[in-house]
Motif scaffolding. Structure first.
Motif, PDB file in Angstrom:
ATOM      1  N   UNK A 238       0.845  -1.197   0.000  1.00 24.78           N
ATOM      2  CA  UNK A 238       0.000   0.000   0.000  1.00 24.78           C
ATOM      3  C   UNK A 238       0.880   1.246   0.000  1.00 24.78           C
ATOM      4  N   UNK A 239       0.510   2.210  -0.873  1.00 29.06           N
ATOM      5  CA  UNK A 239       1.313   3.417  -1.048  1.00 29.06           C
ATOM      6  C   UNK A 239       0.404   4.623  -1.227  1.00 29.06           C
ATOM      7  N   UNK A 240       0.960   5.800  -0.970  1.00 30.32           N
ATOM      8  CA  UNK A 240       0.303   7.023  -1.427  1.00 30.32           C
ATOM      9  C   UNK A 240       0.874   7.374  -2.787  1.00 30.32           C
ATOM     10  N   UNK A 241       0.116   8.154  -3.555  1.00 29.97           N
ATOM     11  CA  UNK A 241       0.531   8.581  -4.893  1.00 29.97           C
ATOM     12  C   UNK A 241       0.443  10.095  -4.953  1.00 29.97           C
ATOM     13  N   UNK A 242       1.542  10.742  -5.309  1.00 28.02           N
ATOM     14  CA  UNK A 242       1.615  12.189  -5.319  1.00 28.02           C
ATOM     15  C   UNK A 242       2.099  12.703  -6.669  1.00 28.02           C
ATOM     16  N   UNK A 243       1.978  13.996  -6.891  1.00 23.23           N
ATOM     17  CA  UNK A 243       2.434  14.605  -8.141  1.00 23.23           C
ATOM     18  C   UNK A 243       3.951  14.780  -8.177  1.00 23.23           C
ATOM     19  N   UNK A 244       4.642  14.624  -7.048  1.00 28.29           N
ATOM     20  CA  UNK A 244       6.085  14.861  -6.994  1.00 28.29           C
ATOM     21  C   UNK A 244       6.816  13.721  -7.698  1.00 28.29           C
ATOM     22  N   UNK A 245       7.348  14.018  -8.876  1.00 28.44           N
ATOM     23  CA  UNK A 245       8.163  13.061  -9.622  1.00 28.44           C
ATOM     24  C   UNK A 245       9.590  13.585  -9.637  1.00 28.44           C
ATOM     25  N   UNK A 246      10.545  12.766  -9.242  1.00 30.94           N
ATOM     26  CA  UNK A 246      11.916  13.234  -9.126  1.00 30.94           C
ATOM     27  C   UNK A 246      12.885  12.280  -9.809  1.00 30.94           C
ATOM     28  N   UNK A 247      13.901  12.877 -10.459  1.00 29.48           N
ATOM     29  CA  UNK A 247      14.882  12.079 -11.187  1.00 29.48           C
ATOM     30  C   UNK A 247      15.928  11.474 -10.267  1.00 29.48           C
ATOM     31  N   UNK A 248      16.179  12.130  -9.123  1.00 25.68           N
ATOM     32  CA  UNK A 248      17.130  11.613  -8.162  1.00 25.68           C
ATOM     33  C   UNK A 248      18.561  12.071  -8.351  1.00 25.68           C
ATOM     34  N   UNK A 249      18.858  12.780  -9.454  1.00 25.12           N
ATOM     35  CA  UNK A 249      20.259  13.137  -9.691  1.00 25.12           C
ATOM     36  C   UNK A 249      20.484  14.587 -10.091  1.00 25.12           C
ATOM     37  N   UNK A 250      19.433  15.392 -10.284  1.00 23.28           N
ATOM     38  CA  UNK A 250      19.618  16.797 -10.629  1.00 23.28           C
ATOM     39  C   UNK A 250      20.019  17.577  -9.375  1.00 23.28           C
ATOM     40  N   UNK A 251      20.457  18.844  -9.500  1.00 17.04           N
ATOM     41  CA  UNK A 251      20.859  19.613  -8.314  1.00 17.04           C
ATOM     42  C   UNK A 251      19.780  19.705  -7.242  1.00 17.04           C
ATOM     43  N   UNK A 252      18.514  19.837  -7.645  1.00 14.93           N
ATOM     44  CA  UNK A 252      17.444  19.909  -6.653  1.00 14.93           C
ATOM     45  C   UNK A 252      17.293  18.598  -5.894  1.00 14.93           C
ATOM     46  N   UNK A 253      17.302  17.492  -6.628  1.00 16.77           N
ATOM     47  CA  UNK A 253      17.121  16.190  -5.980  1.00 16.77           C
ATOM     48  C   UNK A 253      18.268  15.856  -5.043  1.00 16.77           C
ATOM     49  N   UNK A 254      19.487  16.198  -5.439  1.00 20.46           N
ATOM     50  CA  UNK A 254      20.643  15.850  -4.612  1.00 20.46           C
ATOM     51  C   UNK A 254      20.830  16.777  -3.425  1.00 20.46           C
ATOM     52  N   UNK A 255      20.031  17.838  -3.343  1.00 18.83           N
ATOM     53  CA  UNK A 255      20.072  18.724  -2.174  1.00 18.83           C
ATOM     54  C   UNK A 255      18.765  18.665  -1.399  1.00 18.83           C
ATOM     55  N   UNK A 256      18.079  17.515  -1.486  1.00 19.76           N
ATOM     56  CA  UNK A 256      16.869  17.235  -0.694  1.00 19.76           C
ATOM     57  C   UNK A 256      15.727  18.192  -1.008  1.00 19.76           C
ATOM     58  N   UNK A 257      15.613  18.606  -2.280  1.00 15.17           N
ATOM     59  CA  UNK A 257      14.475  19.416  -2.708  1.00 15.17           C
ATOM     60  C   UNK A 257      13.861  18.818  -3.983  1.00 15.17           C
ATOM     61  N   UNK A 258      13.391  17.566  -3.892  1.00 15.10           N
ATOM     62  CA  UNK A 258      12.880  16.887  -5.091  1.00 15.10           C
ATOM     63  C   UNK A 258      11.639  17.542  -5.686  1.00 15.10           C
ATOM     64  N   UNK A 259      10.922  18.364  -4.907  1.00 12.46           N
ATOM     65  CA  UNK A 259       9.732  19.018  -5.468  1.00 12.46           C
ATOM     66  C   UNK A 259      10.107  19.992  -6.577  1.00 12.46           C
ATOM     67  N   UNK A 260      11.368  20.412  -6.610  1.00 10.91           N
ATOM     68  CA  UNK A 260      11.834  21.341  -7.643  1.00 10.91           C
ATOM     69  C   UNK A 260      12.703  20.631  -8.682  1.00 10.91           C
ATOM     70  N   UNK A 261      12.505  19.333  -8.849  1.00  9.91           N
ATOM     71  CA  UNK A 261      13.312  18.526  -9.776  1.00  9.91           C
ATOM     72  C   UNK A 261      13.336  19.150 -11.166  1.00  9.91           C
ATOM     73  N   UNK A 262      14.536  19.197 -11.760  1.00  7.56           N
ATOM     74  CA  UNK A 262      14.700  19.722 -13.120  1.00  7.56           C
ATOM     75  C   UNK A 262      15.159  18.651 -14.102  1.00  7.56           C
TER      76      UNK A 262
END
Length: 362
Positions: free
Chosen positions: A84-108
């Motif tokens: 069981x999971x929740x599903x959100x609009x936040x999709x993150x690549x995991x390797x851009x500057x935003x994702x690697x600084x713990x701000x995946x909501x701003x993934x580029x």
């Protein structure tokens, strides 16, 4: 093979949604299919339906959901079928500057995905806000999910996908509210109530809620506000300062997308305080302020998207707070509806009286 699902489809802005049978493709690499238990109606969905932010049509909206994983795409090892999971609009690549600084909501770094929804005649349907969750099933990137365990009802868990982290996260993550701070929350709807909860959990000394509806002010007190005031007063910033023992606000959260709320927000601030833009006005909406005042007082303004939540860090914490009775979730649900009642649920949401209306799936 594609799945046949029922979904609420928007064919024209400002028009009722139509329940139709769609084809949902199987999950590809890094994706999962989730059979939904519940989806909440957020004002962002309604803004999109009204054409406030544009977007391709036809479309399926809905982005605040929870359910059970029923298929895994190649390479997915973080989840198991049946989980069981929740599903959100936040999709993150995991390797851009935003994702690697713990701000995946701003993934580029996200790349376009193949179309996922089609009508019976093959017409592509836009999966709005990365989710398309006004539907029985969704196919989403695994980064858009977070495990919720077996003990949290779906109607409660879905709230953790948007409204709760947006408000709680704005207070805890974006603003970093500290014990003893003075907080003002303008708008005591679903997101505002969660900003109030976040400020309470963070230890704010005074939490002043403002709204145009007296009934919402009573609810704000239940969620942790120390005072609740009508925003329509002649000088509500003076009333808020009085309610905080003569102190102006360290943090002001605007949780509604109303320009008048933004126009007055900085009046509540103490020197060095900050206004946080949480509620989203329609595209083109503008607010006025005097930069010289901000400069002279060291005040600031900044945005907060989805409470700057990190799913793997924040969702387990929020689930535990709920289990302990420290985070109110059940109390956020105003009414429960079936998918074929979604237009009624949207109309009820538009009255401004609902905290969160939830669509339940069989």
């Amino acid at each position: 093979m594609p799945s046949e699902i029922r979904a609420a489809v928007c064919h024209a802005f400002n028009s009722p949604l139509k329940i139709e049978t769609l084809q949902l493709r199987d999950p590809g690499p890094g994706e999962v299919q989730v059979t939904l238990e519940a989806v909440a109606i957020c004002h962002s969905d309604i803004s999109y339906m009204e054409g406030a932010w544009g977007g391709a049509l036809p479309a399926v909206y809905g982005h605040e959901a929870a359910g059970r994983v029923t298929a895994l795409g190649p390479g997915v090892t973080a989840l198991a079928e049946g989980e069981r999971v929740l599903v959100t609009l936040i999709r993150s690549c995991g390797h851009c500057p935003s994702c690697t600084t713990a701000k995946p909501v701003y993934c580029t770094g996200n790349q376009p995905l193949p179309p996922e929804l089609t009508l019976s005649d093959g017409t592509e349907v836009n999966k709005a806000m990365n989710c398309g969750a006004f539907a029985q099933k969704v196919t989403v990137h695994v980064s858009q999910t977070a495990p919720i365990g077996e003990d949290i009802p779906g109607e409660v868990a879905c709230l953790l996908a948007c409204g709760v982290p947006t408000g709680v996260g704005a207070a805890v993550n974006t603003a970093g509210v500290r014990p003893g701070d003075v907080v003002v929350v303008i708008g005591a709807g679903g997101v505002g109530l969660n900003a109030i909860q976040g400020a309470r959990i963070a230890g704010a000394a005074h939490i002043i809620a403002l709204d145009l509806e007296e009934t919402k002010l009573d609810i704000a007190l239940d969620f942790g506000a120390t005072a609740a005031l009508l925003a329509s007063g002649e000088t509500p910033w003076r009333a808020a300062k009085s309610a905080a023992g003569g102190r102006a606000a360290d943090h002001v959260f605007v949780s509604v997308g109303a320009i008048p709320a933004y126009d007055m927000a900085n009046r509540f601030l103490a020197p060095g305080g900050t206004v946080y833009a949480v509620g989203m006005p329609h595209s083109g909406g503008t607010s006025s302020y005097e930069p010289v005042i901000l400069a002279a007082t060291g005040q600031g303004m900044r945005g907060s998207l989805m409470g700057e939540v990190v799913l793997g860090r924040d969702i387990p914490w929020m689930v535990e707070l709920y289990r302990q009775g420290r985070l109110k979730l059940d109390e956020l649900i105003s009414n429960r509806w079936r998918l074929d009642q979604i237009n009624e649920a949207i109309a009820d949401t538009n009255t401004g009286q609902a905290r969160r209306n939830v669509i339940l799936f069989d």
